[in-house]
Design a protein around this motif. Structure first.
Motif, mmCIF file in Angstrom:
data_model
loop_
_atom_site.group_PDB
_atom_site.id
_atom_site.type_symbol
_atom_site.label_atom_id
_atom_site.label_comp_id
_atom_site.label_asym_id
_atom_site.label_seq_id
_atom_site.Cartn_x
_atom_site.Cartn_y
_atom_site.Cartn_z
ATOM 1 N N ASN A 191 -39.093 3.254 -30.432
ATOM 2 C CA ASN A 191 -39.863 3.570 -29.231
ATOM 3 C C ASN A 191 -38.995 4.086 -28.089
ATOM 4 N N ALA A 192 -37.666 4.010 -28.252
ATOM 5 C CA ALA A 192 -36.748 4.615 -27.286
ATOM 6 C C ALA A 192 -36.434 6.055 -27.680
ATOM 7 N N SER A 193 -37.400 6.710 -28.309
ATOM 8 C CA SER A 193 -37.254 8.111 -28.729
ATOM 9 C C SER A 193 -37.887 9.038 -27.699
ATOM 10 N N GLU A 194 -37.254 10.163 -27.508
ATOM 11 C CA GLU A 194 -37.854 11.186 -26.657
ATOM 12 C C GLU A 194 -39.132 11.719 -27.304
ATOM 13 N N ILE A 195 -39.055 11.972 -28.604
ATOM 14 C CA ILE A 195 -40.214 12.445 -29.372
ATOM 15 C C ILE A 195 -40.246 11.704 -30.698
ATOM 16 N N VAL A 196 -41.416 11.202 -31.067
ATOM 17 C CA VAL A 196 -41.649 10.675 -32.411
ATOM 18 C C VAL A 196 -42.604 11.628 -33.112
ATOM 19 N N ALA A 197 -42.211 12.086 -34.285
ATOM 20 C CA ALA A 197 -43.054 13.003 -35.064
ATOM 21 C C ALA A 197 -43.365 12.376 -36.416
ATOM 22 N N PHE A 198 -44.628 12.005 -36.614
ATOM 23 C CA PHE A 198 -45.085 11.520 -37.915
ATOM 24 C C PHE A 198 -45.358 12.709 -38.824
ATOM 25 N N LEU A 199 -44.964 12.590 -40.077
ATOM 26 C CA LEU A 199 -45.244 13.602 -41.094
ATOM 27 C C LEU A 199 -46.156 12.957 -42.128
ATOM 28 N N VAL A 200 -47.404 13.430 -42.223
ATOM 29 C CA VAL A 200 -48.395 12.762 -43.074
ATOM 30 C C VAL A 200 -49.071 13.795 -43.971
ATOM 31 N N SER A 201 -48.976 13.571 -45.275
ATOM 32 C CA SER A 201 -49.485 14.555 -46.222
ATOM 33 C C SER A 201 -50.229 13.878 -47.360
ATOM 34 N N GLY A 202 -51.325 14.493 -47.783
ATOM 35 C CA GLY A 202 -52.020 14.046 -48.983
ATOM 36 C C GLY A 202 -53.244 13.187 -48.723
ATOM 37 N N GLU A 203 -54.192 13.315 -49.634
ATOM 38 C CA GLU A 203 -55.460 12.586 -49.502
ATOM 39 C C GLU A 203 -55.258 11.075 -49.535
ATOM 40 N N GLY A 204 -54.177 10.631 -50.191
ATOM 41 C CA GLY A 204 -53.918 9.202 -50.272
ATOM 42 C C GLY A 204 -53.627 8.567 -48.922
ATOM 43 N N LYS A 205 -53.283 9.358 -47.925
ATOM 44 C CA LYS A 205 -52.991 8.828 -46.587
ATOM 45 C C LYS A 205 -54.192 8.967 -45.635
ATOM 46 N N ARG A 206 -55.273 9.559 -46.144
ATOM 47 C CA ARG A 206 -56.391 9.883 -45.247
ATOM 48 C C ARG A 206 -57.007 8.641 -44.615
ATOM 49 N N GLU A 207 -57.249 7.613 -45.414
ATOM 50 C CA GLU A 207 -57.938 6.438 -44.888
ATOM 51 C C GLU A 207 -57.111 5.729 -43.817
ATOM 52 N N VAL A 208 -55.837 5.491 -44.098
ATOM 53 C CA VAL A 208 -55.025 4.767 -43.127
ATOM 54 C C VAL A 208 -54.775 5.612 -41.882
ATOM 55 N N LEU A 209 -54.580 6.910 -42.042
ATOM 56 C CA LEU A 209 -54.387 7.772 -40.876
ATOM 57 C C LEU A 209 -55.639 7.770 -40.009
ATOM 58 N N ASP A 210 -56.802 7.859 -40.629
ATOM 59 C CA ASP A 210 -58.061 7.842 -39.891
ATOM 60 C C ASP A 210 -58.191 6.552 -39.072
ATOM 61 N N LYS A 211 -57.838 5.435 -39.678
ATOM 62 C CA LYS A 211 -57.952 4.143 -38.980
ATOM 63 C C LYS A 211 -57.003 4.083 -37.782
ATOM 64 N N ILE A 212 -55.772 4.537 -37.983
ATOM 65 C CA ILE A 212 -54.794 4.484 -36.895
ATOM 66 C C ILE A 212 -55.183 5.429 -35.760
ATOM 67 N N LEU A 213 -55.568 6.651 -36.109
ATOM 68 C CA LEU A 213 -55.979 7.605 -35.073
ATOM 69 C C LEU A 213 -57.231 7.137 -34.345
ATOM 70 N N SER A 214 -58.044 6.324 -35.024
ATOM 71 C CA SER A 214 -59.274 5.802 -34.419
ATOM 72 C C SER A 214 -59.031 4.566 -33.555
ATOM 73 N N GLY A 215 -57.792 4.060 -33.569
ATOM 74 C CA GLY A 215 -57.462 2.946 -32.693
ATOM 75 C C GLY A 215 -57.276 1.605 -33.360
ATOM 76 N N ASP A 216 -57.290 1.547 -34.690
ATOM 77 C CA ASP A 216 -57.051 0.296 -35.403
ATOM 78 C C ASP A 216 -55.577 -0.083 -35.226
ATOM 79 N N ASP A 217 -55.330 -1.210 -34.562
ATOM 80 C CA ASP A 217 -53.949 -1.594 -34.266
ATOM 81 C C ASP A 217 -53.396 -2.646 -35.219
ATOM 82 N N SER A 218 -54.001 -2.777 -36.399
ATOM 83 C CA SER A 218 -53.570 -3.795 -37.356
ATOM 84 C C SER A 218 -52.435 -3.318 -38.258
ATOM 85 N N PHE A 219 -52.007 -2.080 -38.091
ATOM 86 C CA PHE A 219 -50.961 -1.519 -38.943
ATOM 87 C C PHE A 219 -49.647 -1.407 -38.181
ATOM 88 N N PRO A 220 -48.499 -1.550 -38.867
ATOM 89 C CA PRO A 220 -47.212 -1.376 -38.189
ATOM 90 C C PRO A 220 -47.090 -0.050 -37.442
#
Length: 243
Positions: A191-220
Motif C-alpha cells: 500500500n506504500a506504492s505510487e501505483i498498484v496495477a492488478f493484472l486479471v485474465s480469464g473467465e476463472g477470475k470473473r466471479e472473484v473480480l466481480d465481487k471485489i469490484l462490487s465492494g465485497d471486502d472479505s478477500f485479501p
C-alpha cells in the motif's frame, strides 16, 4: 458501473492485456527522470507482459539503468525451480535485456531459513528506501504489479493466514497455506506504492473480480490501496459484466 476502488481498464483478451500492461509500465518508467522501483507479480498472467519487455519497441524504450526490479512475493524454492517467480522473470525478460545486475533484487532462498529470507529482503528494501520506517507520502514502490487468485489472494497474502494481520513488517514469511513456503510483501509495503496495477485474465477470475469490484471486502485483495492509484487491467473474460 464504478469499481469499489481503483480504475478499471478493459482489455480485449490476454494478449491485449499484456500489450497494454507493458506499454503502461514502459511509458511510466520512461517519463520519470529518477529511479523507478517495480514490484513484479508471479503466476501465469504476467508472463506474456514480461516477455514483451524483452521485445521491441519496449526493449529500446525502457530506461533499464533507472529501473529496479523486486518481487512482490516468492516461493521458497531455488531460482532453478519451475515454481520460482524470479526464475520465471529471468527467463521471460531479465536475462535478455540490458538491466544492470545491481538493479535486480531476488529473494535469497539458498542457505537461509524462511524467516531469515524475509528479514533479508526487508533489509534490502530499507536500503533502497533509505529509511527503516515508511514515511507519510513517500512511496516505497513506484509500480506494483499484482495478480488475483480465484480465492481472492494477491501476492502471497493468502486467505485466513496470519500474514494478513502483519502491520509491523514490510516482508513476512508465509509458512502455510500453499504447497511451498513463501515470502511476501505485506499490506504496509504494497500500500506504500505510487501505483498498484492488478493484472486479471480469464473467465476463472470473473466471479472473484466481480465481487471485489462490487465492494465485497472479505478477500485479501479487497484491502489493497495505493498512495496514488489502483488500476485493474482485466480482459473481457475476467471482467464479465464490467466490460
Amino acid at each position: 458501473m464504478t469499481p469499489a476502488f481503483g480504475t478499471l481498464r478493459i482489455c480485449e483478451d490476454a494478449a491485449d492485456l499484456a500489450h497494454k500492461g507493458a506499454k503502461f509500465l514502459c511509458e511510466h518508467a520512461a517519463a520519470r527522470t529518477e529511479r523507478t522501483i517495480v514490484a513484479l507479480s508471479g503466476g501465469n498472467t504476467p508472463k506474456p507482459l514480461y516477455e514483451l519487455l524483452a521485445q521491441e519497441p519496449v526493449k529500446s524504450a525502457m530506461p533499464w539503468d533507472r529501473v529496479h526490479w523486486i518481487l512482490g512475493d516468492e516461493r521458497f524454492v531455488p531460482p532453478s525451480d519451475p515454481a520460482s517467480n524470479y526464475g520465471m522473470a529471468r527467463a521471460a525478460f531479465l536475462d535478455d535485456v540490458p538491466v544492470p545486475p545491481q538493479n535486480v533484487h531476488p529473494v535469497k532462498t539458498d542457505g537461509v531459513t524462511l524467516d531469515e529470507a524475509a528479514a533479508d529482503y526487508q533489509a534490502m528494501l530499507q536500503g533502497l528506501y533509505g529509511a527503516d520506517t515508511l514515511q507519510p507520502g513517500k512511496p516505497l514502490l513506484n509500480i506494483t504489479l499484482l495478480g488475483l487468485g480465484d480465492d481472492g489472494h494477491t501476492a502471497s497474502l493468502l486467505p485466513h493466514e496470519p500474514v494478513l494481520q502483519v502491520r509491523d513488517r514490510w516482508v513476512a514469511p508465509v509458512p502455510k497455506g500453499r504447497v511451498e513456503e513463501r515470502v511476501t510483501l505485506t499490506y504496509p509495503a504494497i500500500n506504500a506504492s505510487e501505483i498498484v496495477a492488478f493484472l486479471v485474465s480469464g473467465e476463472g477470475k470473473r466471479e472473484v473480480l466481480d465481487k471485489i469490484l462490487s465492494g465485497d471486502d472479505s478477500f485479501p485483495a479487497s484491502h489493497i490501496r495505493a498512495l496514488g492509484e489502483v488500476l485493474w487491467f482485466a480482459d473481457r473474460a475476467a471482467a464479465g459484466r464490467w466490460a
